[in-house]
Write an enzyme that holds these catalytic residues in place. Sequence first.
Site, PDB file in Angstrom:
ATOM      1  N   LYS A  54       0.501  -0.834  -0.025  1.00 46.19           N
ATOM      2  CA  LYS A  54      -0.015   0.124  -0.035  1.00 46.19           C
ATOM      3  C   LYS A  54       0.939   1.367  -0.085  1.00 46.19           C
ATOM      4  CE  LYS A  54      -3.648  -2.073   2.523  1.00 46.19           C
ATOM      5  NZ  LYS A  54      -4.516  -2.810   3.098  1.00 46.19           N
ATOM      6  N   GLN A  98      -3.810  -1.244   9.960  1.00 45.41           N
ATOM      7  CA  GLN A  98      -3.886  -2.540   8.775  1.00 45.41           C
ATOM      8  C   GLN A  98      -5.100  -3.258   9.701  1.00 45.41           C
ATOM      9  OE1 GLN A  98      -2.778  -3.014   6.021  1.00 45.41           O
ATOM     10  NE2 GLN A  98      -3.986  -5.113   6.331  1.00 45.41           N
ATOM     11  N   ASP A 121     -10.363   3.095   4.311  1.00 45.89           N
ATOM     12  CA  ASP A 121     -11.296   1.925   4.198  1.00 45.89           C
ATOM     13  C   ASP A 121     -12.571   1.639   4.079  1.00 45.89           C
ATOM     14  OD1 ASP A 121      -9.762  -0.137   3.605  1.00 45.89           O
ATOM     15  OD2 ASP A 121      -8.865  -0.386   5.937  1.00 45.89           O
TER      16      ASP A 121
END
Length: 287
Positions: A54, A98, A121
């Site tokens: 990412k 994460q 997200d």
Amino acid sequence: MPAQIIDGKAEAQKIYADLPARVNAFRERNGRPPGLAVVWVGEDPASQVYVRNKRKKSEELGLASFKHDLPATTSEDEVLTLIERLNQDPAVDGILVQMPLPPQVSEEKIVHAISLDKDVDGFHPENRGRLFSGRPRFVPCTPAGIMTLLQSTGVALRGKKAVVVGRSLLVGKPVAMLLLQDNATVTMCHSRTENLDAECRAADILVVAVGKKSCVLGDWIKPGAVVIDVGINRDESGLCGDVAFEQARERAAFITPVPGGVGPMTIAMLMVNTLKAAEAREEINRS
Ligand code: NDP
């Protein structure tokens, strides 16, 4: 004829092709690039690879990448303090934490703490609610990638029978909602579903997000179906999905490979969401 492979890498490249111009235009207007903060707590090796990819991609595209790697012993309060700082930081447009987090840090609390307009997200309960009510702000990256792959086949979803195997908040549920919004007739299956094979055999569109190798067998595929295999499993020969690929390929019209299917799309959609967040904040600041 064997199924056409849905090439996630190629679809992701198409998305990336449009982004540098948007990043440059944003930078010229604002005197800074769009910024993505990626927070990683702990030592999970799979997460390390995802986090690295990412960050690498955001740097390649010219985004400002803010790196926050915290030890596995970090307390929940420390993570919450960091999130609050990132929420206030004008150079940060998107915040990604994460998962999984270490056991002492509640994922729910952390997701709740992320500012709604930086939740790239799409995991904040309000953003999830917006998705379920058909007015999404940020569509979670993997489900968004799956829908883009489905669109790439040119197969219309309207009126089709779509079966989603797996009902996680991360993948199965949002995908089912998105399929429903595109007028598919959706069935959700899970570990307690009876006659999973019969459910799958009826699917024009089959999305499998379970995390078990060969959970869906080749002869469960309806001839001519579109098959999206989200699963990532490791076996003796490397990575594989949840669908018995070689046999399924003989029956499906389109199928995603693992690796090289859904995976590359997840990162591409994160980049899209970050730009969207940056542009939306810019709009608000201007008005
Ligand atoms: P979860 O473990 O959260 O959910 C798995 C789901 O599968 C659950 O709903 C579970 O049912 C269901 N399930 C388990 N066993 C069976 C079975 N035998 N038959 C039918 N359903 C079953 O996983 P995620 O949704 O987070 O991820 C699924 C897979 O997708 C994993 O391999 C993950 O690595 C991969 N993934 C890939 C991504 C990518 O970018 N390519 C991104 C995210 C995930 P129940 O609810 O009843 O327990």
